[in-house]
Design an enzyme around this catalytic site. Sequence first.
Site, mmCIF file in Angstrom:
data_model
loop_
_atom_site.group_PDB
_atom_site.id
_atom_site.type_symbol
_atom_site.label_atom_id
_atom_site.label_comp_id
_atom_site.label_asym_id
_atom_site.label_seq_id
_atom_site.Cartn_x
_atom_site.Cartn_y
_atom_site.Cartn_z
ATOM 1 N N ASP A 1 -37.674 3.424 1.668
ATOM 2 C CA ASP A 1 -38.736 3.223 1.731
ATOM 3 C C ASP A 1 -39.922 3.309 2.745
ATOM 4 O O ASP A 1 -39.035 3.662 4.074
ATOM 5 C CB ASP A 1 -39.278 1.564 1.606
ATOM 6 C CG ASP A 1 -39.112 0.253 2.610
ATOM 7 O OD1 ASP A 1 -37.926 0.535 2.898
ATOM 8 O OD2 ASP A 1 -39.333 -0.177 2.740
ATOM 9 N N GLU B 1 -37.751 -2.220 3.490
ATOM 10 C CA GLU B 1 -37.754 -3.212 5.066
ATOM 11 C C GLU B 1 -38.657 -2.676 5.424
ATOM 12 O O GLU B 1 -39.773 -4.206 6.377
ATOM 13 C CB GLU B 1 -36.790 -1.456 5.794
ATOM 14 C CG GLU B 1 -36.473 -1.699 6.668
ATOM 15 C CD GLU B 1 -37.948 -1.605 8.329
ATOM 16 O OE1 GLU B 1 -37.734 -1.949 9.698
ATOM 17 O OE2 GLU B 1 -39.278 -1.380 8.011
#
Length: 478
Positions: free
Chosen positions: A73, A139
């Site tokens: 991400d 994350e």
Amino acid sequence: MDILESVLEEFKKLAAIPRANGHEQAVSDFLKQYLTDAGFTVVQDAKNNIIADKPGTKGHENAPRTILQGHMDMVAVGAEGVDYDPLKDPIKLVRTEKYLTADGTSLGADDGIGVAEGIYLLKHAKEHGPLRLIVTTDEERGMTGAIALDAKYLKDAQFLINCDSENYDEVTVGSAGSVDLTFERALKRVQPTAGKAYKLTVRGLKGGHSGERIGDGRGNAIRTLALILLALQQQGAVELADFHGGKAHNAIPEAAAATFATDIEAADLSNILAAEKAKFLAIYGSVDPGIELVLEAADVPETVLVAGDTKRLLRLLTVMHTGVYAMSTVIPGLVETSANLGVVKMDEETVHVELFPRSAVDGKIDEFALYAEEIAELTGFTAIVGTKSPGWKENKDSKLAKIVAETFQEQNGRPMKVETIHAGLECGFHFAKNPHLDMVSIGVTTQDIHSPNEKLVLATVEPQVKLIEATLKKIANL
């Protein structure tokens, strides 16, 4: 094709897929299929984490297993005025001789370039023991991928190289913990009494990563806007219709805007804004000189907040701590504890505020959670204590840190910096699941991550890959 071009080809594939934090299904599906087609054994778990395994090379099948780890991400943000939908639009890459950047948006080299390097090494590393690539989700928002990762994927390994750091010449051996704090309140609205309305925008601040850049003393656009509105209230009525700012809880907000009705004369508004800009520059001008205060006439809103709700919101935004809270008493120059007032969002019915504390001392994270509950009660908000991320304590006997630092010295003719950082890494969760896992975090050099000014220093990509390749070779021959 040389190493740099090969890694950038892998990165281009990721940049073509929208992968804003919390929305990783498409990129996870791509990685599963792509790595499977490349001949690796791949697992996609319930949280869309990807675990890809490759056996050791001939003669090193029984060497210690090493994990390469990154996250898929990204903090997907666009510059002010750029038409960008992070859930639909790909990243448009711009390459110069020195940098890789994006056209009007964040680049996503954090941590797309780490993932791209991991894929390259799975494909091309020539001498290594059993190798595993773990690519986690979410994350940037809450590390929920790392939290959910099955411990079995960590317990059969001896070493882990996290590829999510930001300076090629640094090896990280410890990181800060954090907690997600959210403040919410239901709003009451009434018709405005003032006959004029304006939109006030604070912009031009540097922003940046709330761990790596918080110690620079940069301004916070949300807090600055709240202070200006308080100054305006001393001159006359300010009937707030909307307040929003920030793009991510872990990014220092570079812009914020408010729409309000008022009976203050235009000349007085201009004078107050000039005085407030001068105050800001007196405090932050040496590090954040580009501030702009833009006042535009607006249509009178149909509804505004009741005066009490405006007061409660501005009180929360001005008394809540943002910035450095304490410096380390162990490591000179390191921020020990901080908090970032990262996001304010408002609709017709509710207002939502995000605060993101970090600390190398887990007990201070607990103190901030208590602080949030107390300040919420005092200001009439509800505090929601979200994910707590554990700190990653330095292992002074790390074999891996020694190997990486020695290899860097051999390849570059200068020492590598060994550091503990004031930023969150997934290593804290990995360590909790396998305290015997020897870990480091390294990375290529990137600048201004989590912002539209994000840059990847191209000259650090090939040396970084060679550093990991040589490290894997040394581990295979332990």
